[in-house]
Every structure is written in structure tokens, then in C-alpha cells.
Scaffold this motif. Structure first.
Motif, mmCIF file in Angstrom:
data_model
loop_
_atom_site.group_PDB
_atom_site.id
_atom_site.type_symbol
_atom_site.label_atom_id
_atom_site.label_comp_id
_atom_site.label_asym_id
_atom_site.label_seq_id
_atom_site.Cartn_x
_atom_site.Cartn_y
_atom_site.Cartn_z
ATOM 1 N N VAL A 248 10.121 13.395 39.132
ATOM 2 C CA VAL A 248 9.787 11.965 39.146
ATOM 3 C C VAL A 248 9.559 11.459 37.725
ATOM 4 N N PHE A 249 8.901 12.278 36.891
ATOM 5 C CA PHE A 249 8.543 11.837 35.541
ATOM 6 C C PHE A 249 9.335 12.549 34.444
ATOM 7 N N ASP A 250 10.399 13.274 34.832
ATOM 8 C CA ASP A 250 11.307 13.919 33.874
ATOM 9 C C ASP A 250 10.606 14.867 32.907
ATOM 10 N N GLY A 251 9.570 15.555 33.408
ATOM 11 C CA GLY A 251 8.885 16.535 32.588
ATOM 12 C C GLY A 251 9.596 17.876 32.646
ATOM 13 N N SER A 252 9.081 18.809 31.903
ATOM 14 C CA SER A 252 9.684 20.141 31.854
ATOM 15 C C SER A 252 8.628 21.168 32.247
ATOM 16 N N ILE A 253 8.769 21.698 33.457
ATOM 17 C CA ILE A 253 7.834 22.720 33.936
ATOM 18 C C ILE A 253 8.502 23.475 35.076
ATOM 19 N N ASP A 254 8.132 24.722 35.252
ATOM 20 C CA ASP A 254 8.711 25.563 36.299
ATOM 21 C C ASP A 254 7.792 25.541 37.529
ATOM 22 N N PRO A 255 8.157 24.816 38.578
ATOM 23 C CA PRO A 255 7.302 24.755 39.771
ATOM 24 C C PRO A 255 7.030 26.127 40.392
ATOM 25 N N GLY A 256 7.990 27.028 40.329
ATOM 26 C CA GLY A 256 7.777 28.368 40.896
ATOM 27 C C GLY A 256 6.680 29.129 40.178
ATOM 28 N N HIS A 257 6.683 29.076 38.865
ATOM 29 C CA HIS A 257 5.643 29.764 38.088
ATOM 30 C C HIS A 257 4.278 29.124 38.331
ATOM 31 N N VAL A 258 4.249 27.802 38.353
ATOM 32 C CA VAL A 258 2.989 27.093 38.621
ATOM 33 C C VAL A 258 2.435 27.509 39.984
ATOM 34 N N THR A 259 3.320 27.577 40.980
ATOM 35 C CA THR A 259 2.910 27.936 42.337
ATOM 36 C C THR A 259 2.323 29.338 42.381
ATOM 37 N N ALA A 260 2.990 30.281 41.721
ATOM 38 C CA ALA A 260 2.508 31.662 41.723
ATOM 39 C C ALA A 260 1.149 31.774 41.021
ATOM 40 N N CYS A 261 0.977 31.074 39.907
ATOM 41 C CA CYS A 261 -0.326 31.086 39.225
ATOM 42 C C CYS A 261 -1.407 30.498 40.120
ATOM 43 N N SER B 66 -1.829 26.164 46.031
ATOM 44 C CA SER B 66 -0.457 26.523 45.645
ATOM 45 C C SER B 66 0.541 25.468 46.104
ATOM 46 N N VAL B 67 0.381 24.997 47.333
ATOM 47 C CA VAL B 67 1.266 23.961 47.863
ATOM 48 C C VAL B 67 1.146 22.686 47.022
ATOM 49 N N ILE B 68 -0.075 22.302 46.704
ATOM 50 C CA ILE B 68 -0.292 21.082 45.919
ATOM 51 C C ILE B 68 0.188 21.267 44.484
ATOM 52 N N ALA B 69 -0.078 22.432 43.892
ATOM 53 C CA ALA B 69 0.363 22.693 42.520
ATOM 54 C C ALA B 69 1.887 22.620 42.429
ATOM 55 N N HIS B 70 2.553 23.187 43.428
ATOM 56 C CA HIS B 70 4.014 23.104 43.461
ATOM 57 C C HIS B 70 4.453 21.638 43.509
ATOM 58 N N ALA B 71 3.803 20.856 44.371
ATOM 59 C CA ALA B 71 4.142 19.435 44.483
ATOM 60 C C ALA B 71 3.922 18.708 43.159
ATOM 61 N N LEU B 72 2.800 18.972 42.502
ATOM 62 C CA LEU B 72 2.521 18.311 41.226
ATOM 63 C C LEU B 72 3.564 18.677 40.173
ATOM 64 N N ALA B 73 3.979 19.951 40.167
ATOM 65 C CA ALA B 73 5.000 20.383 39.207
ATOM 66 C C ALA B 73 6.348 19.729 39.509
ATOM 67 N N VAL B 74 6.694 19.629 40.791
ATOM 68 C CA VAL B 74 7.948 18.968 41.173
ATOM 69 C C VAL B 74 7.891 17.485 40.801
ATOM 70 N N ILE B 75 6.747 16.854 41.052
ATOM 71 C CA ILE B 75 6.591 15.439 40.693
ATOM 72 C C ILE B 75 6.743 15.269 39.181
ATOM 73 N N ARG B 76 6.088 16.147 38.418
ATOM 74 C CA ARG B 76 6.198 16.044 36.954
ATOM 75 C C ARG B 76 7.661 16.207 36.520
ATOM 76 N N ARG B 77 8.334 17.196 37.087
ATOM 77 C CA ARG B 77 9.718 17.482 36.689
ATOM 78 C C ARG B 77 10.707 16.432 37.191
ATOM 79 N N GLU C 189 1.334 12.603 37.625
ATOM 80 C CA GLU C 189 1.682 13.332 38.842
ATOM 81 C C GLU C 189 0.530 13.365 39.841
ATOM 82 N N VAL C 190 -0.693 13.406 39.338
ATOM 83 C CA VAL C 190 -1.871 13.374 40.211
ATOM 84 C C VAL C 190 -2.002 11.983 40.834
ATOM 85 N N ASP C 191 -1.865 10.954 40.013
ATOM 86 C CA ASP C 191 -1.942 9.578 40.531
ATOM 87 C C ASP C 191 -0.853 9.335 41.578
ATOM 88 N N TYR C 192 0.337 9.846 41.331
ATOM 89 C CA TYR C 192 1.455 9.718 42.276
ATOM 90 C C TYR C 192 1.105 10.410 43.594
#
Length: 195
Positions: free
Chosen positions: A50-63, A37-48, A171-174
Motif C-alpha cells: 500500500v505504501f511502497d515500502g521495502s520489507i519482507d513480510p515472511g521474515h516479520v511474521t516469523a519474528c 504474527s497475523v497482524i505483523a504480516h498484515a502490517l508488513a504487507v500494508i507497508r510494502r 500501516e498501523v493507521d491503515y
């Protein structure tokens, strides 16, 4: 009426991971789920961010928090067995889905849709990020074991890193470039300066 959903969830701590491997430090599914969950949140934040993606880190974390919830009923199936062939993989997926549906029934009816979204409906980018976080968590576990001199995890570490590189996810490479090196350091080597 009493519902057992959260009592079942609390039992994730009783399910040991890496059961076929000699471990210097045991890991349970609850600990693993937290790290994923901690890593998934980080990956979602990085995508959003650092790379200007569109994703909800909170939802990713909960999943991610519930990504192995089926193991409450199935236990942790070792990877070589789980992915032995397509028939076994498909059958195990059916068992996992049945376990998740059983778990959802342990909630009041009004709460079920919210948890179905987390337990049964993760797809697309959310699922890709959770799976990447799951692999990163496994890779980190391998690095921790290797740092203790436990060579049992050498091949698993190599395979996990290859799998991560093959994802071709920025985001994974980052994360690998900026955060993995610290996992290979001792506490004394970690930078406490925080400029």
C-alpha cells in the motif's frame, strides 16, 4: 540426541496473559503469538504493497511468532510491573535475553543461526512492526473484552489506542481504519458478501 526446543515452544499455551485482569475469555501466549504474527504480516504487507515500502513480510511474521518465546521460562510479566521503572525494565530485559539464549541451546548447532535471527536479531523496521502488532493485538483483546461488558479493560483499551496513534506509522493507521471496526461487530453484523 534429543532436543527440547519445540517441546518448550509448545508450552507457550500454558502461559496465561493478562493475569492481573479479570478476563471473560482467557488468552495464552501461544494464541497471542499467533495473532501478533497475523497482524505483523498484515502490517508488513500494508507497508510494502500500500505504501511502497521495502520489507519482507515472511521474515516479520516469523519474528513475531517467537516474540514472546522468552516467557516460556519467565512467564508473562504484567505490563505495570515490567515497566515500573528503568531498573526493573533493564533487569527484565536481561532475563529475557538469557531465556532466549537458553532456548536456542535447545536446538542442534546447525539450526541455531536460523533461530538466532528470529529470536535475538530482530531490529530496526522488523522490531518496530512486531511491537506495533503486539500493541494492536492487545488493543483487539481489550475490544473483545469490552464487547462482553467487561469494563476491566476500558483503560487498557484507551492506553493501547493512544500508544498506537503515537507510533505515527501509516500501516498501523491503515489497519486501524480498515480492519479494527470489524472487531467491534457481532458475527451477524460482519459482511459475508465478499463482493
Amino acid at each position: 540426541m534429543s532436543y527440547s526446543f519445540f517441546a518448550f515452544i509448545s508450552r507457550m499455551k500454558n502461559i496465561t496473559r493478562w493475569s492481573l485482569m479479570r478476563n471473560s475469555a482467557a488468552e495464552n501466549v501461544q494464541e497471542h503469538s499467533h495473532m501478533v504474527s497475523v497482524i505483523a504480516h498484515a502490517l508488513a504487507v500494508i507497508r510494502r504493497d500500500v505504501f511502497d515500502g521495502s520489507i519482507d513480510p515472511g521474515h516479520v511474521t516469523a519474528c513475531a511468532l517467537f516474540h514472546d518465546a522468552s516467557e516460556i521460562f519467565t512467564g508473562d510479566m504484567p505490563t505495570p510491573i515490567k515497566y515500573f521503572n528503568s531498573e526493573l525494565m533493564s533487569a527484565y530485559k536481561d532475563v529475557e535475553d538469557a531465556a532466549l539464549r537458553k532456548l536456542i541451546l535447545a536446538l542442534p548447532a546447525q539450526m541455531r543461526p536460523a533461530y538466532e535471527t528470529l529470536l535475538l536479531s530482530a531490529n530496526g523496521d522488523v522490531l518496530v512492526i512486531v511491537k506495533a502488532a503486539d500493541t494492536l493485538s492487545a488493543y483487539i483483546k481489550c475490544l473483545e473484552e469490552l464487547s462482553t461488558g467487561n469494563l476491566e479493560f476500558r483503560l487498557a483499551a484507551e492506553q493501547s489506542l493512544q500508544k498506537l496513534r503515537a507510533l505515527n506509522m501509516p500501516e498501523v493507521d491503515y489497519f486501524i481504519e480498515h480492519f479494527i471496526p470489524a472487531f467491534e461487530m457481532t458475527l451477524d453484523e460482519l459482511d459475508f458478501s465478499f463482493e
